[in-house]
Write a protein that holds these residues in place. Structure first.
Motif, PDB file in Angstrom:
ATOM      1  N   LYS A   1       0.590   7.364   0.557  1.00 30.90           N
ATOM      2  CA  LYS A   1      -0.602   8.211   0.444  1.00 30.90           C
ATOM      3  C   LYS A   1      -1.845   7.454   0.915  1.00 30.90           C
ATOM      4  O   LYS A   1      -2.696   7.996   1.619  1.00 30.90           O
ATOM      5  N   ASP A   2      -1.940   6.177   0.557  1.00 34.12           N
ATOM      6  CA  ASP A   2      -3.067   5.354   0.995  1.00 34.12           C
ATOM      7  C   ASP A   2      -3.053   5.163   2.506  1.00 34.12           C
ATOM      8  O   ASP A   2      -4.098   5.205   3.155  1.00 34.12           O
ATOM      9  N   ASP A   3      -1.865   4.917   3.063  1.00 35.45           N
ATOM     10  CA  ASP A   3      -1.739   4.775   4.515  1.00 35.45           C
ATOM     11  C   ASP A   3      -2.156   6.058   5.219  1.00 35.45           C
ATOM     12  O   ASP A   3      -2.861   6.017   6.220  1.00 35.45           O
TER      13      ASP A   3
ATOM     14  N   ARG B   1      -5.944   6.342   5.086  1.00 36.40           N
ATOM     15  CA  ARG B   1      -6.589   5.340   5.941  1.00 36.40           C
ATOM     16  C   ARG B   1      -6.508   5.743   7.406  1.00 36.40           C
ATOM     17  O   ARG B   1      -7.494   5.691   8.140  1.00 36.40           O
TER      18      ARG B   1
ATOM     19  N   MET C   1       0.842  -1.178   0.000  1.00 41.54           N
ATOM     20  CA  MET C   1       0.000   0.000   0.000  1.00 41.54           C
ATOM     21  C   MET C   1       0.885   1.238   0.000  1.00 41.54           C
ATOM     22  O   MET C   1       1.868   1.320   0.719  1.00 41.54           O
TER      23      MET C   1
ATOM     24  N   ASN D   1     -16.012   3.866   3.942  1.00 36.15           N
ATOM     25  CA  ASN D   1     -15.496   3.498   2.625  1.00 36.15           C
ATOM     26  C   ASN D   1     -16.521   2.728   1.800  1.00 36.15           C
ATOM     27  O   ASN D   1     -16.204   1.728   1.153  1.00 36.15           O
TER      28      ASN D   1
END
Length: 120
Positions: A4-6, A9, A1, A30
């Motif tokens: 940016k995704d972390d 989240r 991942m 989500n």
């Protein structure tokens, strides 16, 4: 991942906890449909609240709320109604409200959090 995704989240986790601490009942996170994704759907005092979460490490590319232009707001309204249509038993609310949470800082767990309660 990706990082940016972390970041996103962790920001969404913090936003959900923030809302829960303030009396919101988080109904969905989500949620996806063909038209897009809703970050958080929550209920509070008879309102169905669709919450967009924007997490940034800094203001280098602008404030998180600057990403919420008219096109994005129209899309969020569309997604709110799609969520209601998909959840007829859970969507018994007199009103729907769009909200936004912006988190700014290198660590979203401790960054500055701003809550825009009525996004129009």
């Amino acid at each position: 991942m990706a990082a940016k995704d972390d970041l996103g989240r962790v920001g969404e986790q913090r936003a959900a906890a923030y809302l829960s601490d303030r009396g919101y009942d988080v109904l969905d996170r989500n949620w996806r449909c063909p038209a897009g994704e809703v970050d958080i759907v929550a209920s509070r005092a008879g309102l169905l609240c669709v919450v967009e979460v924007k997490t940034r490490t800094s203001l280098r590319f602008g404030h998180p709320f600057e990403a919420l232009d008219d096109r994005k707001v129209r899309r969020l309204w569309h997604l709110a109604h799609a969520w209601i249509d998909a959840h007829p038993g859970r969507a018994v609310h007199s009103r729907v409200r769009l909200e936004a949470i912006g988190i700014i800082g290198p660590d979203p767990r401790s960054g500055m959090l701003e809550h825009l309660v009525d996004l129009r």
